[in-house]
Design a protein around this motif. Structure first.
Motif, PDB file in Angstrom:
ATOM      1  N   VAL A  69       0.744  -1.176  -0.066  1.00 27.27           N
ATOM      2  CA  VAL A  69      -0.016  -0.117   0.116  1.00 27.27           C
ATOM      3  C   VAL A  69       0.901   1.401   0.099  1.00 27.27           C
ATOM      4  O   VAL A  69       1.826   1.258   0.554  1.00 27.27           O
ATOM      5  CB  VAL A  69      -1.061   0.020   1.296  1.00 27.27           C
ATOM      6  CG1 VAL A  69      -0.101  -0.085   2.660  1.00 27.27           C
ATOM      7  CG2 VAL A  69      -1.639   1.365   1.261  1.00 27.27           C
ATOM      8  N   GLY A  70       0.567   2.273  -0.744  1.00 34.27           N
ATOM      9  CA  GLY A  70       1.100   3.449  -0.823  1.00 34.27           C
ATOM     10  C   GLY A  70       2.305   3.659  -1.582  1.00 34.27           C
ATOM     11  O   GLY A  70       3.163   4.450  -1.473  1.00 34.27           O
ATOM     12  N   THR A  71       2.839   2.480  -2.344  1.00 31.74           N
ATOM     13  CA  THR A  71       4.099   2.592  -3.092  1.00 31.74           C
ATOM     14  C   THR A  71       3.741   3.353  -4.394  1.00 31.74           C
ATOM     15  O   THR A  71       4.742   3.107  -5.329  1.00 31.74           O
ATOM     16  CB  THR A  71       4.493   1.005  -3.469  1.00 31.74           C
ATOM     17  OG1 THR A  71       3.519   0.233  -3.790  1.00 31.74           O
ATOM     18  CG2 THR A  71       4.979   0.498  -2.013  1.00 31.74           C
ATOM     19  N   GLY A  72       2.616   3.783  -4.969  1.00 32.16           N
ATOM     20  CA  GLY A  72       2.728   4.571  -6.110  1.00 32.16           C
ATOM     21  C   GLY A  72       2.168   3.748  -7.324  1.00 32.16           C
ATOM     22  O   GLY A  72       2.294   4.128  -8.382  1.00 32.16           O
ATOM     23  N   LYS A  73       1.694   2.396  -7.249  1.00 30.47           N
ATOM     24  CA  LYS A  73       1.501   1.674  -8.204  1.00 30.47           C
ATOM     25  C   LYS A  73       0.209   2.113  -9.121  1.00 30.47           C
ATOM     26  O   LYS A  73       0.444   2.469 -10.381  1.00 30.47           O
ATOM     27  CB  LYS A  73       0.639   0.374  -7.532  1.00 30.47           C
ATOM     28  CG  LYS A  73       1.762  -0.562  -6.691  1.00 30.47           C
ATOM     29  CD  LYS A  73       1.050  -1.762  -6.390  1.00 30.47           C
ATOM     30  CE  LYS A  73      -0.243  -1.681  -5.382  1.00 30.47           C
ATOM     31  NZ  LYS A  73       0.016  -0.912  -4.302  1.00 30.47           N
ATOM     32  N   THR A  74      -0.767   2.806  -8.363  1.00 25.79           N
ATOM     33  CA  THR A  74      -1.788   3.354  -9.344  1.00 25.79           C
ATOM     34  C   THR A  74      -1.598   4.596 -10.083  1.00 25.79           C
ATOM     35  O   THR A  74      -1.631   4.864 -11.240  1.00 25.79           O
ATOM     36  CB  THR A  74      -3.067   3.929  -8.261  1.00 25.79           C
ATOM     37  OG1 THR A  74      -3.479   2.601  -7.739  1.00 25.79           O
ATOM     38  CG2 THR A  74      -4.239   4.302  -9.062  1.00 25.79           C
ATOM     39  N   THR A  75      -0.768   5.431  -9.487  1.00 30.93           N
ATOM     40  CA  THR A  75      -0.002   6.442 -10.081  1.00 30.93           C
ATOM     41  C   THR A  75       0.803   6.387 -11.318  1.00 30.93           C
ATOM     42  O   THR A  75       0.707   7.064 -12.348  1.00 30.93           O
ATOM     43  CB  THR A  75       0.633   7.536  -9.093  1.00 30.93           C
ATOM     44  OG1 THR A  75      -0.198   7.652  -7.782  1.00 30.93           O
ATOM     45  CG2 THR A  75       0.941   8.887  -9.846  1.00 30.93           C
ATOM     46  N   LEU A  76       1.634   5.389 -11.047  1.00 40.50           N
ATOM     47  CA  LEU A  76       2.440   4.808 -12.043  1.00 40.50           C
ATOM     48  C   LEU A  76       1.721   4.047 -13.181  1.00 40.50           C
ATOM     49  O   LEU A  76       1.903   4.297 -14.463  1.00 40.50           O
ATOM     50  CB  LEU A  76       3.305   3.510 -11.599  1.00 40.50           C
ATOM     51  CG  LEU A  76       4.382   2.959 -12.505  1.00 40.50           C
ATOM     52  CD1 LEU A  76       5.394   3.743 -13.071  1.00 40.50           C
ATOM     53  CD2 LEU A  76       5.108   1.713 -12.027  1.00 40.50           C
ATOM     54  N   LEU A  77       0.590   3.288 -12.634  1.00 38.36           N
ATOM     55  CA  LEU A  77      -0.262   2.977 -13.988  1.00 38.36           C
ATOM     56  C   LEU A  77      -0.987   4.005 -14.699  1.00 38.36           C
ATOM     57  O   LEU A  77      -1.056   3.995 -16.039  1.00 38.36           O
ATOM     58  CB  LEU A  77      -1.174   1.822 -13.481  1.00 38.36           C
ATOM     59  CG  LEU A  77      -0.711   0.521 -12.869  1.00 38.36           C
ATOM     60  CD1 LEU A  77      -1.626  -0.385 -12.332  1.00 38.36           C
ATOM     61  CD2 LEU A  77       0.177  -0.196 -13.747  1.00 38.36           C
ATOM     62  N   ALA A  78      -1.527   5.086 -13.903  1.00 38.12           N
ATOM     63  CA  ALA A  78      -2.088   6.138 -14.711  1.00 38.12           C
ATOM     64  C   ALA A  78      -1.056   6.807 -15.533  1.00 38.12           C
ATOM     65  O   ALA A  78      -1.320   7.101 -16.552  1.00 38.12           O
ATOM     66  CB  ALA A  78      -2.495   7.062 -13.666  1.00 38.12           C
ATOM     67  N   ASP A  79       0.316   6.932 -15.320  1.00 39.00           N
ATOM     68  CA  ASP A  79       1.301   7.810 -15.823  1.00 39.00           C
ATOM     69  C   ASP A  79       1.664   6.840 -17.178  1.00 39.00           C
ATOM     70  O   ASP A  79       1.742   7.271 -18.375  1.00 39.00           O
ATOM     71  CB  ASP A  79       2.604   7.990 -15.136  1.00 39.00           C
ATOM     72  CG  ASP A  79       3.374   8.854 -15.713  1.00 39.00           C
ATOM     73  OD1 ASP A  79       3.128   9.744 -16.486  1.00 39.00           O
ATOM     74  OD2 ASP A  79       4.714   8.705 -15.442  1.00 39.00           O
TER      75      ASP A  79
END
Length: 1006
Positions: A65-75
């Motif tokens: 949790v909180g490692t930035g997976k979703t933001t990476l996927l969005a990028d």
């Protein structure tokens, strides 16, 4: 990895509008200008190995949790669309644990990707029973897309229903070449990852890749207009361990103007945003029992199932840890060996605060359980730390009694010192342990005071006088300690402490005690007893290691087999058992190891190099068997030091480089304890003409010397007077190591700037300052002559023959240095072209077997003979002298010693090519590094070097300042400036200020 929540895509406006019209479930989160993009994790591309199979690529992004997976996927989604690929997004949640809903989610993601290009897709619906037929139709539609299509499935870990996971598995298995699946998850999904790896279809991005680097942390802070210094950025990086959510929350809070240092101190424990995030994202989904388990085990840095069970009393601790790690909720597992689990540092800190807030007594009880478990499993460092946290003084005392030496040998003297200050005073063993810790922490005065306090107690051999008192003090079979076989033997601790004190502290063994006649009828003081005991112990040590080496066998390890035979350890143990009761096995090995290391130091300081080599070899074997890395490194440093003392350059370099190699990646890589290895490795590299390695090793050594100097300035400043009995082996060694490193620095500086007269002047000035200082230092004759010999070579290479003569005169004033003075004189005459004087100077040395002469003396004497013969057209004599020199130099690979004697050495080597027999490889190596026919000597600068004040004054001369103005600027009288100017003019051979400036510019001094 990223922060921010809203941003319109930068691509085509129609694409952007279409993205905004998508349902929220199929719309990737927006990004902001504060998003930190990871150059090291670019948007994926289809794998060639997958395309060749006519299959799509699968990308797995797994992290807690909180490692930035979703933001990476969005990028990634944004980058893929700008690249021209088609992207369908699906934000999965617990509602997708229904096959019908999961089918609709997958179809919705496909419509979002290809709907604008395949209108027929919009008419598709999910059948009443989503299964194989539905997935078949899905992949058929995807295969009709005009470009690579990426289905991004975020938070797949929330989908637990096997039927729903199977739908995703079927899409992955049947995906055509242009359909790719990207999965974001906290834990490995129920997909056949092993088969995908085997098929070379899988790209994996794991948690360690998602962690922020320090540059990422710095960039995110700057995007929030937060300016921290390097130390604060590193502190935040260490605190968060690169956890993206932690860095982002810290940046947001710091952007509000909070004091950075205060914020970082309280960040994990009390920061409101962080606490809320941990509760909402990590703890809220867990039931009460699991949360209690996390809280109770939060005091532990590394957990095994057994340790967790001992602390919590739960038999299912292993299963709970495995479940937590499988969810990847800030709980990681290392499966190398027995599974070991670890909580993220911020989670641990937060849980620890919860534990203390619930019950301070409960927290101490948890620490006490952990301490008892660690103590029972021979992990003394953790046992002591938890016992201290529990406030259990009895347990702390027990750990020190049984494990103090283990901690000491692992470099934990500070922990011992702190613990001893906490437990009750009055225990003799505890005082002896405290003395050893003080010695390891370079506080010999404290150690002396502690040993003196023991000397006043009647139950140790220090209470009596001489060797006889030792036997009287030995414990009876039913005396103290008979019920505790693991307790440390006081008598051996005292012996080791006294021996160690003689090496690093006030050398009371050299000071005679009070006049025996004056002491008749008087009880000796503690200081006198320590002095007597120290003298007796040193005598015992020297006598013990003087036995036949053949009886001890081969004890110095080879480079292929670093573990010596067991004979020495057994011999040392037998000797040691005479001193007191024997502790249990591991403590016995620790005591033997400390005994061997301190004996090695004493023997080395006494010049007993063969015996010191034996002792250090034994210590290395004991350290290897006991698993003490630091002690093994220290033993190898001792072996390197002995090799340096014996002029065995090959062994010196090999041991030193082995130390540096084995220390890499450990806390000891840059420890001052390994300083000799850096210095010796530098000189070894310098001798074989490896300038880059020599410079690198020496720069590290100089940095360590500066560190030691800041802690013990008197030891490395060289201020100890030659007659000062308090100048011990350790102090002299540190002084000499510092001087060796600075001498090598001057040598390397000269080599790099041989064509710059000003640089040569500077080097000569530095070297001569040290050479003139030798006579007042507490140095042995061998060390003093060795340094003067190096100084002589450098000033001669720098072009100062008159300074070389001064060094010879300084050397002649030392006892027993006739050989080295003859060598210096011969080389200077050789460089001056006075062949007869050069040959005459070394004539006595040529009559001696080269094997019994020091290395440099033997090599140089025969090379002088060879060069003189070469200059006088005597090729046979020249070759004979060269062969004698190479025979001595080749085993030690003393390339520089050979080549720097005179430029003509290269010519003699060239003439004799092919006639050196077994020495031919060494001669070839020498020829490869030499320059035949080129005079390596620089043009002489001045008859004498300018002083630092004269150089400073010289730089003032080109200005328009008058003598009075120069005097005012330098805060001296005009007469002083005039005196210095006359001396400067005399050395430059000029009579006016203008001529002085011209001469200085011609010589490169301005």
């Amino acid at each position: 990895m990223h922060s921010g929540t809203a941003r319109t895509t930068d691509g085509d406006s129609d694409v952007g509008s279409a993205a905004l019209r998508r349902p929220p479930k199929h719309r990737p989160p927006g990004l902001t200008v504060r998003t930190v993009r990871r150059a090291t994790i670019p948007a994926p591309r289809a794998l060639d190995s997958a395309t060749e199979r006519a299959c799509g690529t699968v990308v797995l992004v797994a992290g807690s949790v909180g490692t930035g997976k979703t933001t990476l996927l969005a990028d990634w989604s944004n980058a893929l669309e700008q690249r021209g690929d088609l992207v369908g997004w699906a934000s999965l949640d617990r509602e997708d644990n229904d096959p019908q809903v999961m089918g609709e989610t997958l179809l919705g993601a496909l419509k979002a990707a290809v709907g604008a290009h395949l209108p027929a897709v919009d008419a598709e619906t999910v059948p009443s029973r989503a299964g194989h037929a539905f997935v078949t139709r899905l992949v058929q539609l995807a295969g009709e897309a005009p470009a690579d299509t990426w289905l991004v499935l975020d938070d797949l870990h929330l989908v637990r229903d096997p039927r729903c996971v199977e739908l995703v598995e079927l899409v992955v298995r049947w995906a055509p070449a242009h359909l790719h699946v990207v999965v974001g998850t906290r834990a490995d999904p129920g997909l056949h990852l092993a088969r995908l790896r085997l098929e070379e279809r899988l790209v994996e991005v794991r948690e360690h890749q998602l962690r922020f680097s320090i540059d990422d942390t710095r960039e995110l802070l700057s995007r929030h207009d937060v300016a921290l210094d390097d130390g604060q950025v590193r502190h935040l990086q260490e605190l968060t361990e690169g956890w993206a959510a932690g860095v982002a929350l810290a940046a947001v809070s710091l952007a509000r103007g909070r004091d950075a240092d205060a914020f970082l101190r309280e960040f994990a424990r009390s920061h409101r945003a962080m606490s809320g995030y941990l509760v909402e994202e990590v703890l809220a989904s867990l039931d009460g029992e699991v949360r209690d388990f996390l809280v109770s085990t939060s005091v532990l840095e590394d957990l095994t199932p057994e340790l967790a069970a001992a602390v919590t009393g739960r038999d299912d601790a292993g299963a709970l840890l495995e479940a937590l790690s499988s969810d990847n909720a800030m709980v990681t597992v290392d499966r190398v060996g027995p599974p070991t689990y670890r909580y993220h540092v911020l989670l641990r800190s937060y849980l620890g605060a919860m534990l203390e807030s619930r019950s301070l007594r409960g927290a101490r009880e948890v620490h006490a359980r952990a301490a008892r478990w660690y103590a029972a499993h021979d992990v003394p460092g953790q046992a002591l730390r938890h016992a201290e946290a529990a406030g259990d003084l009895d347990l702390m005392s027990d750990v020190i009694h049984h494990h103090a030496l283990h901690l000491l040998l692992d470099g934990r003297a500070a922990d011992i010192d702190a613990a001893v200050r906490t437990v009750p005073i009055g225990d003799p063993v505890m005082t002896a342990v405290a003395a050893l810790a003080s010695l390891d922490l370079s506080d010999p005065e404290a150690a002396r005071i502690q040993l003196v306090s023991l000397a006043t107690q009647p139950d140790t051999w220090l209470a009596g006088e001489g060797e006889g008192a030792r036997a009287e003090a030995m414990p009876e079979p039913d005396g103290p300690g008979r019920d505790d076989a693991g307790a440390l033997p006081l008598e051996r601790l005292l012996a080791v402490g006294l021996r160690w004190l003689s090496f690093v502290g006030d050398d009371v063994g050299r000071r005679s005690a009070a006049d025996p006649a004056a002491r008749l009828g008087a009880r000796p003081s503690g200081d006198e007893r320590v002095a007597d005991g120290l003298t007796a112990e040193l005598s015992s040590t020297l006598r013990t290691w003087s036995g036949s080496r053949s009886a001890r066998g081969h004890v110095v390890p080879t480079f292929d087999d670093p573990v010596p035979g067991h004979g020495v350890g057994e011999t040392s143990s037998a000797r040691s058992r005479q001193m007191g009761r024997v502790p249990h096995e591991h403590a016995q090995a620790d005591l033997d190891l400390l005994d061997e290391l301190t004996s090695g130091g004493v023997l080395f300081g006494a010049g007993r190099l063969d015996d010191a080599r034996t002792a250090y070899g034994a210590a290395l074997g004991t350290a290897r068997r006991a698993g003490h890395l630091l002690s093994a490194l220290q033993a190898m440093v001792g072996l390197a030091s002995v090799a340096a003392g014996k002029e065995d350059l090959v062994e010196m370099t090999a041991w030193s480089e082995r130390v540096l190699a084995e220390a890499q990646g450990t806390p000891w890589a840059l420890s001052p304890r390994l300083l000799p290895a850096h210095v010796f490795a530098a000189w070894g590299a310098h001798q074989v003409l490896d300038v880059a390695t020599a410079r690198d090793r020496n720069q590290t050594a100089l940095a360590l010397i500066a560190e030691v100097s800041s802690m013990m300035p008197a030891l490395v400043s060289g201020d100890a007077e030659s007659g000062d009995d308090a100048s011990t082996t350790a102090a002299r060694g540190l002084v000499q190591l510092g001087r060796l490193a600075r001498m090598l620095e001057a040598d390397l500086d000269l080599e790099e700037a041989a064509d710059e007269p000003g640089a040569r002047q500077d080097v000569a000035t530095r070297v001569m300052a040290g050479a003139r200082d030798v006579s007042r230092l507490s140095m042995t004759t061998d060390l003093a002559v060795g340094e003067l010999s190096r100084a002589h070579r450098i000033v001669l290479l720098a072009g100062f023959p008159r300074l070389a003569l001064e060094v010879e005169q300084l050397s002649a004033g030392l006892p027993g240095c006739e050989v080295e003075v003859a060598v210096m004189s011969s080389v200077r005459h050789l460089w001056d072209g006075d062949d007869a004087a050069a040959r005459s100077a070394v004539a006595p040395l040529l009559a001696v077997d080269p094997a019994v002469l020091p290395l440099r003396a033997a090599v140089t004497a025969h090379l002088v003979k060879a060069v003189v013969a070469h200059r006088n057209a005597q090729p046979t004599v020249a070759h004979e002298g060269l062969v004698a020199a190479l025979t001595r130099a080749a085993p030690q690979r003393a390339l520089r010693t050979v080549l720097e004697v005179a430029p003509e050495v290269a010519d003699v080597l060239a003439v004799g090519a092919g006639r050196f027999g077994e020495l031919e490889p060494f001669a070839l190596e020498l020829r490869e590094h030499s320059r035949p026919g080129v005079d390596l000597r620089p043009d002489p600068l001045l008859d004498v070097a300018l002083s630092a004040r004269e150089l400073s004054l010289l730089r003032e001369l080109p200005s328009l300042l008058t003598v009075a103005e120069i005097a005012d600027a330098r805060a001296v009288s005009r007469n002083t400036v005039k005196t210095q100017m006359r001396s400067l003019f005399q050395k430059l051979g000029v009579g006016s200020r203008r001529d002085a400036v011209a001469a200085a510019r011609r010589l490169g001094l301005l």
